[in-house]
Scaffold this active site. Structure first.
Site, short mmCIF file in Angstrom:
data_model
loop_
_atom_site.label_atom_id
_atom_site.label_comp_id
_atom_site.label_asym_id
_atom_site.label_seq_id
_atom_site.Cartn_x
_atom_site.Cartn_y
_atom_site.Cartn_z
N HIS A 6 0.84 -1.23 0.00
CA HIS A 6 0.00 0.00 0.00
C HIS A 6 0.86 1.27 0.00
O HIS A 6 0.42 2.31 0.44
CB HIS A 6 -0.93 0.06 1.22
CG HIS A 6 -1.71 -1.19 1.45
ND1 HIS A 6 -3.00 -1.37 1.00
CD2 HIS A 6 -1.39 -2.33 2.11
CE1 HIS A 6 -3.43 -2.56 1.36
NE2 HIS A 6 -2.47 -3.18 2.03
N LYS A 19 16.97 21.73 -10.63
CA LYS A 19 16.33 20.45 -10.95
C LYS A 19 17.24 19.46 -11.70
O LYS A 19 18.07 19.83 -12.50
CB LYS A 19 15.07 20.68 -11.82
CG LYS A 19 13.93 21.34 -11.16
CD LYS A 19 13.44 20.64 -9.89
CE LYS A 19 12.88 19.26 -10.14
NZ LYS A 19 11.58 19.26 -10.79
N SER A 22 15.91 21.32 -15.83
CA SER A 22 14.72 22.11 -16.09
C SER A 22 15.14 23.38 -16.82
O SER A 22 16.24 23.89 -16.62
CB SER A 22 14.04 22.46 -14.76
OG SER A 22 13.34 23.67 -14.86
N GLU A 32 10.59 8.15 -16.70
CA GLU A 32 9.20 8.57 -16.89
C GLU A 32 8.71 8.20 -18.29
O GLU A 32 7.59 7.69 -18.46
CB GLU A 32 9.06 10.07 -16.64
CG GLU A 32 9.26 10.40 -15.17
CD GLU A 32 9.42 11.87 -14.89
OE1 GLU A 32 9.10 12.29 -13.77
OE2 GLU A 32 9.89 12.62 -15.78
#
Ligand code: ARG
Length: 433
Positions: free
Chosen positions: A160, A288, A282, A295
């Site tokens: 979970h 970043k 970024s 992804e």
């Protein structure tokens, strides 16, 4: 547009550019990926025609020579499939005719574009399933190699997405390895299942020639014949769907693995550091470093699943060849292109990432030892439900030794203390032959 091979010059068949463009669809682009397989099958067909005396030795040699020139020119980029052709199949005949005159047209004796495309697609799928098997085996090999190096590193195990029990890098790595061994096996099974030659079934009814179909199938490396000409056409799309379902199993596991890595690289988890070349910055936030590769790897399954749906939707057809079948090619080729491209990045990524051992160790809290404690009490004879309540009330002491003990004691087969990677390795090794 070059002369259409089916044009009979006497009936005014439509050559309206808008209609022809619609009929061709993406065929020319897609047939570039199939052309070498089509050429290979064309050569085998020529040898078959020679075997039964339809082509003389000289004719057959000249046709084979022509096919081999086309293959070399195409591979070297000297010859290209462009929109002046209706499709790759007619381009082959047209090029041969350009080179050899009327003899070029003899290549099509006893075959139809229907069995021509079917055989090219089967050869394509065999090739891609072979790649898929090898990539899955490479992924599993890298994962098992890392188990042998980092297997004992402790890290929290989650259900979970809540902390559950102490676990290890080894359990996580071996879990993903087993998935890809399963996938490699699926690729092998599916390869065998579709390893049958439709060549020589022509338009779907056979022909009035004693085509040596068995010899031609063997020449092309097929294990057997697809016997029935109607089924040669009816199986189009069906086998594509099965090939996609293997790919889909792979990209589903890819998605889950990528999800884990994306989670593990977050500031909050911090278990994993990805190699720099898999990340990007970024455009606005100088601080970043983003895990874009994992992804986009996660997004690959969407492409494959979309292709499965598109393909399945086309297959609402009566028996025999229908032009709708052409629409099975774009989703098949698109999905394999994207799927194999993504999966091929995994071995490098999995070899290169670093574990952040301190953060992994810190993710384990004292509460997470409660299950071990309850089972220890039960081993001594306390009914498990009572042991469960006792363990919930008593907080175990947490230190490195206790964690190591927890992992080492998890000796049920497959557990952290007994990963049984030799079973996985044996399955992997048996795939190599
Ligand atoms: N592009 C076609 C396909 O993929 C090739 C076969 C054409 N056959 C025909 N009878 N028009 O199905």
């Amino acid at each position: 547009m070059k002369d259409l091979i089916w044009k009979k010059h006497d009936r005014g068949e439509s050559t309206d550019p808008a209609i022809m463009d619609f009929l061709a669809g993406e065929d020319i682009e897609l047939d570039k990926e199939l052309l070498l397989f089509d050429l290979q099958a064309s050569a085998a067909h020529v040898r078959g025609l020679q075997q039964i005396g339809i082509l003389s030795d000289v004719e057959s040699d000249r046709l084979l020579g022509g096919l081999s020139v086309i293959e070399q020119d195409f591979s070297n980029g000297i010859r290209d499939l462009d929109s002046s052709f209706e499709d790759g199949h007619s381009a082959i005949e047209s090029w041969l005719t350009e080179m050899l005159g009327d003899l070029g047209g003899k290549v099509h004796t006893g075959r139809s574009r229907n069995d021509q495309v079917a055989v090219a697609l089967r050869l394509y799928m065999k090739d891609r399933l072979g790649h898929l098997r090898r990539i899955c085996a490479d992924i599993a090999a890298v994962l098992l190699e890392r188990v042998s190096m980092d297997g004992d590193l402790p890290m929290a195990g989650y259900t979970h997405l809540q902390p559950a029990m102490p676990s290890s890098a080894g359990l996580w790595l071996a879990g993903h390895a087993e998935a890809f061994i399963d996938n490699a096996e699926l690729a092998v099974l599916t390869y065998r299942w579709l390893d049958a030659s439709p060549l020589g079934t022509a338009s779907g009814f056979g022909v009035n020639l004693d085509l040596p179909r068995d010899a031609v199938a063997k020449d092309l490396g097929f294990a057997r014949l697809l016997v029935n000409p109607q089924y040669a056409q009816n199986s189009r799309g069906k086998i594509e769907l099965q090939a996609l379902s293997v790919l889909s199993a792979c990209t589903l596991d890819l998605r889950r693995l990528a999800w884990d890595l994306s989670l593990f690289t977050t500031h909050e988890f911090g278990f994993v550091k990805l190699p720099a070349q898999y990340c990007t910055g970024s455009s606005i936030m100088p601080n970043k470093n983003n895990p874009d590769t994992v992804e986009l790897l996660r997004a690959v399954h969407g492409v494959v699943q979309g292709a499965q749906t598109e393909l399945a939707t086309v297959l609402s057809l009566p028996s025999g060849y229908q032009r709708d079948l052409q629409a099975t090619k774009p989703p098949l080729l698109r999905a394999f292109r994207k799927g194999l491209q993504g999966l091929a990045l995994l071995p490098g990524l999995l070899t290169g990432f670093e574990w952040q051992t301190e953060r992994m160790r810190k993710s384990i809290t004292a509460e997470m030892l409660a299950t071990d404690h309850a089972i220890n009490l039960a081993r001594d004879g306390v009914p498990f439900r009572e042991a469960y309540r006792t363990a919930a009330a008593e907080m175990a002491e947490l230190n490195d030794e206790a964690i190591a003990q927890s992992l080492a004691d998890r000796t049920s087969p497959g557990g952290c203390g007994r990963l049984e990677t030799e079973i996985l390795q044996a399955r992997l090794d048996s795939l190599e032959d």
